[in-house]
Every structure is written in C-alpha cells, then in structure tokens.
Design a protein around this motif. Sequence first.
Motif, PDB file in Angstrom:
ATOM      1  N   PRO A  17     -11.428  45.321  -7.930  1.00 57.01           N
ATOM      2  CA  PRO A  17     -10.822  44.462  -6.914  1.00 57.01           C
ATOM      3  C   PRO A  17      -9.298  44.380  -7.060  1.00 57.01           C
ATOM      4  N   TYR A  18      -8.634  44.101  -5.931  1.00 60.60           N
ATOM      5  CA  TYR A  18      -7.196  43.826  -5.918  1.00 60.60           C
ATOM      6  C   TYR A  18      -6.899  42.739  -6.947  1.00 60.60           C
ATOM      7  N   PRO A  19      -5.902  42.825  -7.776  1.00 61.73           N
ATOM      8  CA  PRO A  19      -4.876  43.867  -7.819  1.00 61.73           C
ATOM      9  C   PRO A  19      -5.161  44.964  -8.857  1.00 61.73           C
ATOM     10  N   TYR A  20      -6.430  45.187  -9.170  1.00 67.58           N
ATOM     11  CA  TYR A  20      -6.760  46.177 -10.205  1.00 67.58           C
ATOM     12  C   TYR A  20      -7.203  47.498  -9.603  1.00 67.58           C
ATOM     13  N   SER A  21      -7.166  48.525 -10.433  1.00 62.60           N
ATOM     14  CA  SER A  21      -7.743  49.816 -10.071  1.00 62.60           C
ATOM     15  C   SER A  21      -8.151  50.479 -11.368  1.00 62.60           C
ATOM     16  N   PRO A  50       1.174  55.190 -10.158  1.00 58.28           N
ATOM     17  CA  PRO A  50      -0.116  55.088  -9.466  1.00 58.28           C
ATOM     18  C   PRO A  50      -0.532  53.656  -9.184  1.00 58.28           C
ATOM     19  N   ARG A  51      -0.739  53.361  -7.925  1.00 60.34           N
ATOM     20  CA  ARG A  51      -1.182  52.027  -7.501  1.00 60.34           C
ATOM     21  C   ARG A  51      -2.293  52.191  -6.473  1.00 60.34           C
ATOM     22  N   ALA A  52      -3.096  51.160  -6.349  1.00 59.63           N
ATOM     23  CA  ALA A  52      -4.139  51.158  -5.326  1.00 59.63           C
ATOM     24  C   ALA A  52      -3.672  50.326  -4.144  1.00 59.63           C
ATOM     25  N   PHE A  53      -3.747  50.894  -2.957  1.00 61.04           N
ATOM     26  CA  PHE A  53      -3.367  50.199  -1.723  1.00 61.04           C
ATOM     27  C   PHE A  53      -4.629  49.759  -0.989  1.00 61.04           C
ATOM     28  N   PRO A  72      -2.850  57.366  -7.818  1.00 60.45           N
ATOM     29  CA  PRO A  72      -2.705  56.447  -6.682  1.00 60.45           C
ATOM     30  C   PRO A  72      -3.910  56.537  -5.741  1.00 60.45           C
ATOM     31  N   VAL A  73      -4.284  55.385  -5.216  1.00 59.38           N
ATOM     32  CA  VAL A  73      -5.449  55.312  -4.334  1.00 59.38           C
ATOM     33  C   VAL A  73      -5.046  54.665  -3.021  1.00 59.38           C
ATOM     34  N   HIS A 123      -6.944  53.044  -0.099  1.00 58.76           N
ATOM     35  CA  HIS A 123      -8.203  52.638   0.506  1.00 58.76           C
ATOM     36  C   HIS A 123      -8.040  52.738   2.016  1.00 58.76           C
ATOM     37  N   SER A 167     -15.103  52.288  -2.838  1.00 66.49           N
ATOM     38  CA  SER A 167     -14.068  51.284  -2.525  1.00 66.49           C
ATOM     39  C   SER A 167     -14.316  50.014  -3.324  1.00 66.49           C
ATOM     40  N   VAL A 168     -15.535  49.877  -3.839  1.00 66.90           N
ATOM     41  CA  VAL A 168     -15.838  48.743  -4.721  1.00 66.90           C
ATOM     42  C   VAL A 168     -15.656  49.151  -6.194  1.00 66.90           C
ATOM     43  N   LEU A 197     -10.417  46.156  -2.522  1.00 66.39           N
ATOM     44  CA  LEU A 197     -11.273  44.993  -2.296  1.00 66.39           C
ATOM     45  C   LEU A 197     -10.514  43.711  -2.655  1.00 66.39           C
ATOM     46  N   ASP A 218     -13.774  51.124  -7.658  1.00 57.97           N
ATOM     47  CA  ASP A 218     -12.372  51.188  -8.098  1.00 57.97           C
ATOM     48  C   ASP A 218     -11.886  49.866  -8.695  1.00 57.97           C
TER      49      ASP A 218
END
Lengths: 299, 384
Positions: free
Chosen positions: A59-63, B201-204, A68-69, A71, A54-55, B207, A57
Amino acid sequence: MSKEKKMKLSLPTEELVGSGNLACQGCGATLAMRYFLKALGPKTVLCIPACCWSVIDGPYPYSCLGVPVHHSAFETAASTATGVKAGLQMTGDNETTVVAWGGDGGTFDIGLQALSGAAERNDDIIYVCYDNEAYMNTGIQRSSATPLGAWTTTTPVKFFKDQPKKDIDAIMAAHRIPYQATASISYPEDVYKKAKKAKDVKGTRFLHIYAPCPTGWKSRPEDTIKLGRMVVQNCIFPLFEVEHGEKYTLTMKPANKKPIDDYLKLQGRFRHLKPETIKVMQEAVDHEWTRLLKLCENR
Amino acid sequence: MKKVIMGNHALSYGAMLARSQVIAAYPITPQTQVVELLSEMCADGTLDAKFIKVESEHSAMAACIGASAAGARAFTATSAQGLALMHEMLHWAAGERVPVVMGNVNRAMAPGWTIWADQNDSLSQRDTGWMQYYCASNQEVVDTVLQAFKVSEALSIPSMVILDAFALSHTYEVVDIPEAAKVDAYLPPFRPLYKLTPSDPRAFGGLTSPEHYMELRYKLQKDMEKAPALIEATGREFEKIFGRYLGLVDPYLCEDAEIILVTSGTAGYTARVAVDAMRAAGTKVGNLRIKVFRPFPFEAVRKYTAAAKKIAVVDRNISYGHHGIFSQELKSAVYGHADGKPVFGFIAGLGGRDITPASFKEVVDYAIAHEQPEAEIVWIGAKI
Ligand SMILES: Cc1ncc(C[n+]2csc(CCOP(=O)(O)OP(=O)(O)O)c2C)c(N)n1
Ligand SMILES: [Mg+2]
C-alpha cells in the motif's frame, strides 16, 4: 584432501522483489515477478494495471519492488507503457526497459484492445501476462483465460466454464511481433532465459507466464510449483517461443506426455468434473498439442 | 508572424510552440485537423516529439499520462465521444497529478449522431479535477495552450483548452503566432519533482487506504484554489511579452450595465455584437464571458456582476433535471452576495443550433420584461 563441491547458482542472487509484500501463500504471480526482474535488472519501469499485483506491491506509500512502478488503469497496461517509453526517450533515457505487467483479465479481456494497438505499432515494450486463469483480485471470477471445466464464482459448478481458454498466444503471433514466449514459474531458469532474450529484442515482446493461484484454484500453497510443472508435462501449457509470428520453437518437450487427471485432482476448481468431461478436456489438450507440434515443425 | 489559420490549427501551433514531447491522439470530427497538422510537424521535424498513433482515446490519455509521469510534456486533443471514452483516464490524470494539456473541441453528444457544437461533452467532465479554459478566438486558443502548460506544470494539474465545433474549430482567423524564442522564455522545459526513473524508484498510484486518500484529494483542491491567482499572474506575464492579457473572465461594458449577459466560448463574441446594438438602442447591457470554468472564478464573477440588477446566463449545455450548467455555477457564485438579484437561466444552441445576436436580444427582452424568471429554464430558439 576432499574436493570442495560448490553448487552453481543458475540465477542471479540480486532480488528486486522485497519481503513484506502482500501476496498470498504460494502465489505464482509473485514468483513470476521475482524471476523476471532478476533477468531485467534495475533499469526497468513497470506499468501495473489493476490485478493482484496492484495489491501485492504494497500500500501507499510503500512498494516492495526495487524498480519504479506506475500503477495504471485496468485496460491501459500496454498504452501506458507505450507512453512511458516515449516519455523516457524524449527526456534522454533510451536504456530503461519499459514493461507492462498485467494479469490474464487485463490482457485477454479488458486490455486486449490496447495490447493489440501497441503490438500492431510494434511499440518498444515488453508485455508480461502472468496467467492465473481468472480475475483473482476481485475474488475469482472467470476470465477468457479460465480453462474449460473450471469453477469460478461466476461459473458455479452447475454451470462450470464451457468455453475453452482463449488462445492469446495465437492472437499475439497474428500480430507478427518480434518475440513472444510462454513460460511457467516452475521452470525459473527458463523464465529467466526468455526474459533476458526479450530484453535484448526491440519492438513489442510478449511473455505469457503460467502462475498458479492457490486461493483461486483451491489448491494447496505447497503444490504451486508442482502444478506449474505438471501443466507443462501434460501439455496443457506447453513452453514455446515464437519469433515474428512464424518461427515456432518448442523450448521444453516432455519426455513422456502425462494425462491431465493428476493435475486436475490437485485443484478444487476441477473437483466437480465427471470422467466424460475430463475425457473431452483431454482430447482438446491432445488436439492443441498436435497443432503446436506441427507449427514447430513447419517453421 | 501573422497567419490566417483555423481554430484546430491554433491548437496544433500551441502544442508545437510549447515543444510538446509526446503526443498521443486519435481522430474525431471536428478535431481531426489538430492531429493531422501535428503529425506533419512531427514528420518534417518542425516539432521534435513522439507522436503515438493510438487505437483509441482511452489509450491516448493513458499514453499521455505515462509520458508525463516519465517527465515529458504531453499533449492530446479530442472531442465529444472521444472525451467521454477518456473519462476514467481524466480522473486518473488529475489524481496522479500529471500536467497533461488537452485540446477539446466542444461537440454535442450522440445519439443522434451529431458533429455540431454544444458544451455537454466537456462540462460532463467538470468533476474530474481538470482545469478548463473556454476560448472565443483562434488567437486565444494558441495563447491559452501556452498558458495552460505553464499553470498545469506549476500546480501538477492537467488542463483542457476548449473551443466550439466549427464556430471556432473550422473558422479561419488572423492569428499572431508567438515567436518561438519568446515562448521558450515564457514556458521553460518541464521539470517535474518526481518522475519514473530507475535512479529513484518510486511507486505511483498504489493502493491507498482511507488513512491517506483524503489528504491527497485535499491537496488537489488546495492547489486548484491557487489556480485563479496563478492564471491571472501568468496572464499578465504573457501580456508583458506578447501584449495580450489572458484572464479568468473577459468583461465587456459591465461597469454600468443593468443586465449582464453571461456567456462562454464563441457565443461571447456574438453577445457583444448584440450588446452594441442594444446599447445603441438605449438598453444598458453588458457581457461577461467566462473563460476559465475550473477553477471557477468566483471573485471575478462577483466583481463584474455586483453593480447589475439582473444576471442572464446563456448556456449551450444542460444538466438534465436541473439547469444549464453555467447558470448553476453562477447562482452558487453569487449566493449570499447578490441581495436577491435574479439569475435568469437560458438554454440555447444545443447540438449546433445557431446562437445569433437576435437570440441575445430575445434573452435581454425576457429579462427586462420579468422581475424574476418564470421557469428554471427559459429556452431560446427551441421549436417547442
Ligand atoms: C475498468 C475496471 N473494471 C473493473 C475493475 C475491477 N477489477 C480490478 S482487478 C480485476 C481483475 C483482475 O484480473 P486479472 O487481470 O486476471 O488479474 P489478477 O487479479 O487475477 O491478478 C477487476 C475485474 C477495474 N479496476 N477497472
Ligand atoms: Mg488473473
């Protein structure tokens, strides 16, 4: 005219794990994701509970991931994945593979109830546990996947862990799920093959991937691959598959089984161990190995 | 079509008419009939939904969140211990902005084991970011489920539709079941702005550093602030189609009342019986039933209590070490608007003890006899 020799690539070149992620040097969990996604491809949704990933990946707003992930809460990888799968199906997407991707703590401990529920219902998800044998995200506390003898911050050297690792593979086999396998990041083709195989099976699939953690194991980052190989060759973490909870197949039989000593020596978490403890550990490994061989023969 | 159904089945009909696509639920008394009927509806094709028979309420909410994030309309129902077990996931649903709708049957919290009504289960979830609707009839339950989906999906905030254990959950009433075609016109399919899809694809929920977190919560509050007007607007829209208005509060004879009895849930209808009797005897009393608790209907509460001399709040719940919870909220709503008008806080009916017209008579008698309350809490019907 010299004959041109080309190396044959054993894995697709497509990368779904990007650079700039937040992993430590030599992180096994990151390699696990990298090989796994090469097999799964972009039509995948990941549900990642609280864990190092979860780290990693970003930080918001990045991945750093090309899929699609979602969390998810620590104990909900399996139940969230079940919901996502149902949601996708009800909105017309029957193709995408939904994956719960958790650490050993999220799988062996706090998420076990949800995982057992999903497996019993045979929900159509792949559950991957990358196993670094402790709660690493929170700073190296013991989990029920921590092996006997290991130091962690909650099993200090004076009171090192004196229970063996929980046998999660047997627990999953007891659910009679259609497909499960163990894998190690040091055998990428094997990880890839098993992930591909899992992708093509319907129902609950479980992959247990051994993922060394230099930060938590007090090992050198450059030894990560070595450790992932040694652990298979000394039979601490054998590579096998189980179909429907019954058909056990050894997928890698070490030519000559190595003693565990050299493997232990490369890791600070075992530095305190006395020869008598190592002897007990070796006996336990031999016992489990014989047991597994029998399961593979009796299939 | 009119049907005689129990409150729990009113929730099931609401979820069915809303064309819920994913239902994940776990049984608990007194909620069980909600999920029993829904599983039958899924089995016989009345409802085209996936029913996930999860192994706990925690997983039920996790699955609803996942389904909603994938773009499906998701519903669940629970009560008391089940709701408490979900607590972490209630924050998660609101924080992730997924418009899940949940029925909750108000049951007192154990220990000792109990299955009877009070509101401490849902009111303990006050600050999770969910909207909360407290219903007083089976008709209102069906109707509110539909409205809740509409408002939730417009604002990306989850909703709880709440009914009292037994007093409503197991009480049979005549319900005008809304016609499916009309419901479809009122509540179009769920089309979220973002969803989990490989094509985008996006992360929801990744952190989030102090640099961003606060703004996300600010936006949740800002959208919550839009809810009162939207609830009234969707309530009027509902009235146009179905002839029944669904508002934030439900006032009864408040205009000329000297004492306003503030209630929520089924106690509101009991209060009206008492109000009628007391009015017949010459006491100018009215009832303000608070339907929507979150967002709190500040304006409506001020408006309907403005003319009264005293406000008497009857709470079927308690915040230990403080007051009844609606009484706290009332005080905060009228603070600075009430010119020293006293707010009396009464606690009644914990753990399913009956709240009767006589209870309300006692409340009003106390309020008449005292200029100000003698204690922060006045207990009604307690053997003390
Ligand atoms: C309910 C809950 N309890 C505790 C935590 C704190 N927590 C976050 S990650 C973690 C450990 C994760 O360990 P594991 O699953 O092995 O993954 P790893 O960090 O090793 O990758 C813990 C204890 C949490 N997020 N949620
Ligand atoms: Mg771990």
